[in-house]
Write a protein that holds these residues in place. Structure first.
Motif, PDB file in Angstrom:
ATOM      1  N   MET A  37       0.814  -1.186   0.000  1.00  0.00           N
ATOM      2  CA  MET A  37       0.000   0.000   0.000  1.00  0.00           C
ATOM      3  C   MET A  37       0.861   1.254   0.000  1.00  0.00           C
ATOM      4  O   MET A  37       0.484   2.251  -0.603  1.00  0.00           O
ATOM      5  CB  MET A  37      -0.928  -0.021   1.203  1.00  0.00           C
ATOM      6  CG  MET A  37      -1.951   1.043   1.137  1.00  0.00           C
ATOM      7  SD  MET A  37      -3.433   0.489   1.911  1.00  0.00           S
ATOM      8  CE  MET A  37      -4.160   2.021   2.315  1.00  0.00           C
ATOM      9  N   LEU A  38       2.011   1.216   0.653  1.00  0.00           N
ATOM     10  CA  LEU A  38       2.901   2.365   0.630  1.00  0.00           C
ATOM     11  C   LEU A  38       3.405   2.653  -0.775  1.00  0.00           C
ATOM     12  O   LEU A  38       3.563   3.813  -1.160  1.00  0.00           O
ATOM     13  CB  LEU A  38       4.089   2.142   1.572  1.00  0.00           C
ATOM     14  CG  LEU A  38       3.789   2.278   3.057  1.00  0.00           C
ATOM     15  CD1 LEU A  38       5.013   1.940   3.886  1.00  0.00           C
ATOM     16  CD2 LEU A  38       3.320   3.674   3.369  1.00  0.00           C
ATOM     17  N   ALA A  39       3.627   1.602  -1.545  1.00  0.00           N
ATOM     18  CA  ALA A  39       4.086   1.801  -2.924  1.00  0.00           C
ATOM     19  C   ALA A  39       3.027   2.545  -3.730  1.00  0.00           C
ATOM     20  O   ALA A  39       3.352   3.438  -4.525  1.00  0.00           O
ATOM     21  CB  ALA A  39       4.417   0.465  -3.565  1.00  0.00           C
ATOM     22  N   ALA A  40       1.778   2.186  -3.535  1.00  0.00           N
ATOM     23  CA  ALA A  40       0.699   2.878  -4.255  1.00  0.00           C
ATOM     24  C   ALA A  40       0.598   4.333  -3.799  1.00  0.00           C
ATOM     25  O   ALA A  40       0.403   5.233  -4.632  1.00  0.00           O
ATOM     26  CB  ALA A  40      -0.614   2.155  -4.026  1.00  0.00           C
ATOM     27  N   ASP A  41       0.711   4.594  -2.501  1.00  0.00           N
ATOM     28  CA  ASP A  41       0.687   5.962  -1.993  1.00  0.00           C
ATOM     29  C   ASP A  41       1.823   6.775  -2.611  1.00  0.00           C
ATOM     30  O   ASP A  41       1.627   7.918  -3.025  1.00  0.00           O
ATOM     31  CB  ASP A  41       0.821   5.981  -0.470  1.00  0.00           C
ATOM     32  CG  ASP A  41      -0.414   5.472   0.241  1.00  0.00           C
ATOM     33  OD1 ASP A  41      -1.462   5.317  -0.416  1.00  0.00           O
ATOM     34  OD2 ASP A  41      -0.312   5.219   1.458  1.00  0.00           O
ATOM     35  N   ARG A  42       3.001   6.182  -2.653  1.00  0.00           N
ATOM     36  CA  ARG A  42       4.157   6.883  -3.227  1.00  0.00           C
ATOM     37  C   ARG A  42       3.972   7.129  -4.719  1.00  0.00           C
ATOM     38  O   ARG A  42       4.316   8.205  -5.219  1.00  0.00           O
ATOM     39  CB  ARG A  42       5.430   6.084  -2.975  1.00  0.00           C
ATOM     40  CG  ARG A  42       5.815   6.081  -1.519  1.00  0.00           C
ATOM     41  CD  ARG A  42       7.015   5.211  -1.268  1.00  0.00           C
ATOM     42  NE  ARG A  42       7.279   5.170   0.171  1.00  0.00           N
ATOM     43  CZ  ARG A  42       7.891   4.182   0.791  1.00  0.00           C
ATOM     44  NH1 ARG A  42       8.336   3.143   0.095  1.00  0.00           N
ATOM     45  NH2 ARG A  42       8.078   4.239   2.082  1.00  0.00           N
ATOM     46  N   LEU A  43       3.433   6.157  -5.411  1.00  0.00           N
ATOM     47  CA  LEU A  43       3.227   6.299  -6.847  1.00  0.00           C
ATOM     48  C   LEU A  43       2.222   7.415  -7.148  1.00  0.00           C
ATOM     49  O   LEU A  43       2.456   8.264  -8.018  1.00  0.00           O
ATOM     50  CB  LEU A  43       2.747   4.974  -7.441  1.00  0.00           C
ATOM     51  CG  LEU A  43       2.466   4.981  -8.938  1.00  0.00           C
ATOM     52  CD1 LEU A  43       3.758   5.163  -9.720  1.00  0.00           C
ATOM     53  CD2 LEU A  43       1.785   3.692  -9.346  1.00  0.00           C
ATOM     54  N   ILE A  44       1.124   7.441  -6.422  1.00  0.00           N
ATOM     55  CA  ILE A  44       0.115   8.478  -6.650  1.00  0.00           C
ATOM     56  C   ILE A  44       0.654   9.851  -6.253  1.00  0.00           C
ATOM     57  O   ILE A  44       0.426  10.840  -6.958  1.00  0.00           O
ATOM     58  CB  ILE A  44      -1.192   8.131  -5.917  1.00  0.00           C
ATOM     59  CG1 ILE A  44      -1.848   6.935  -6.610  1.00  0.00           C
ATOM     60  CG2 ILE A  44      -2.139   9.322  -5.871  1.00  0.00           C
ATOM     61  CD1 ILE A  44      -3.066   6.409  -5.937  1.00  0.00           C
ATOM     62  N   ALA A  45       1.386   9.932  -5.136  1.00  0.00           N
ATOM     63  CA  ALA A  45       1.968  11.212  -4.730  1.00  0.00           C
ATOM     64  C   ALA A  45       2.948  11.716  -5.785  1.00  0.00           C
ATOM     65  O   ALA A  45       2.946  12.897  -6.139  1.00  0.00           O
ATOM     66  CB  ALA A  45       2.654  11.072  -3.370  1.00  0.00           C
ATOM     67  N   ALA A  46       3.778  10.835  -6.300  1.00  0.00           N
ATOM     68  CA  ALA A  46       4.736  11.231  -7.340  1.00  0.00           C
ATOM     69  C   ALA A  46       4.013  11.664  -8.610  1.00  0.00           C
ATOM     70  O   ALA A  46       4.411  12.644  -9.259  1.00  0.00           O
ATOM     71  CB  ALA A  46       5.697  10.085  -7.630  1.00  0.00           C
ATOM     72  N   ALA A  47       2.946  10.951  -8.974  1.00  0.00           N
ATOM     73  CA  ALA A  47       2.181  11.327 -10.157  1.00  0.00           C
ATOM     74  C   ALA A  47       1.530  12.697  -9.969  1.00  0.00           C
ATOM     75  O   ALA A  47       1.522  13.527 -10.895  1.00  0.00           O
ATOM     76  CB  ALA A  47       1.122  10.266 -10.460  1.00  0.00           C
ATOM     77  N   LEU A  48       0.992  12.961  -8.784  1.00  0.00           N
ATOM     78  CA  LEU A  48       0.403  14.271  -8.509  1.00  0.00           C
ATOM     79  C   LEU A  48       1.445  15.376  -8.534  1.00  0.00           C
ATOM     80  O   LEU A  48       1.181  16.487  -9.006  1.00  0.00           O
ATOM     81  CB  LEU A  48      -0.331  14.264  -7.167  1.00  0.00           C
ATOM     82  CG  LEU A  48      -1.675  13.558  -7.150  1.00  0.00           C
ATOM     83  CD1 LEU A  48      -2.218  13.480  -5.720  1.00  0.00           C
ATOM     84  CD2 LEU A  48      -2.664  14.266  -8.044  1.00  0.00           C
ATOM     85  N   MET A  49       2.642  15.075  -8.038  1.00  0.00           N
ATOM     86  CA  MET A  49       3.718  16.061  -8.081  1.00  0.00           C
ATOM     87  C   MET A  49       4.106  16.360  -9.531  1.00  0.00           C
ATOM     88  O   MET A  49       4.312  17.524  -9.895  1.00  0.00           O
ATOM     89  CB  MET A  49       4.919  15.575  -7.281  1.00  0.00           C
ATOM     90  CG  MET A  49       4.686  15.565  -5.779  1.00  0.00           C
ATOM     91  SD  MET A  49       5.990  14.752  -4.853  1.00  0.00           S
ATOM     92  CE  MET A  49       7.339  15.885  -5.102  1.00  0.00           C
TER      93      MET A  49
END
Length: 162
Positions: A1-13
């Motif tokens: 789940m942390l990987a998905a959070d990081r992926l979405i945060a990076a995509a939003l950035m």
């Protein structure tokens, strides 16, 4: 789940950085001629806020303990899709019926039907939000929002405020 959070945060950035870069085509600072912000001001600063929020989410994922579990379950996907479809319909309606009709329709649907909030919450928000947006954008910063076929109804207000 942390990987998905990081992926979405990076995509939003990344998306925020793109929006900020794209907004610099128009002036960002205060425009002395019109007495308001430049055309790129709101998109730039809103994107900067979104970038900072996504950066905060990304940093939080590195400080938190590993969580397990699925990222999306079926009920969450249905809810997200319902809201996305409603937003697409709202945006598609804006050039036709105008912001001041499409937005209250979305707010009513989102608050009363989707969110099952009380009438005491739904009615004031549905009515006061477009009124606030009119005075903020059209009267204060002189940014006209799409009105569609309802534009003739605004001529008396324009005569009064301008």
């Amino acid at each position: 789940m942390l990987a998905a959070d990081r992926l979405i945060a990076a995509a939003l950035m990344a998306l925020s950085a793109y929006f900020m870069w794209h907004a610099t085509v128009l002036p960002i600072g205060w425009n002395g001629e019109t007495g308001g912000p430049g055309g790129g001001g709101f998109p730039f600063w809103l994107s900067a806020i979104m970038f900072a929020a996504a950066c905060g989410i990304l940093l939080k994922t590195f400080r938190s303990q590993a969580r397990s579990g699925t990222f999306f379950d079926l009920s969450m996907v249905r809810s997200v899709l319902a809201v996305v479809i409603a937003l697409v319909v709202t945006i598609a309606l804006m050039p036709i019926v105008g912001t001041y009709i499409a937005l209250p329709l979305f707010l009513f649907w989102y608050l009363r039907i989707f969110g099952r909030h009380s009438w005491a919450v739904t009615v004031p928000i549905t009515i006061l939000t477009p009124v606030f947006l009119f005075f903020f954008f059209e009267v204060t910063v002189k940014i006209l929002l799409p009105k569609g076929f309802t534009e003739p109804l605004f001529f008396p207000l324009y005569a009064f405020f301008f």
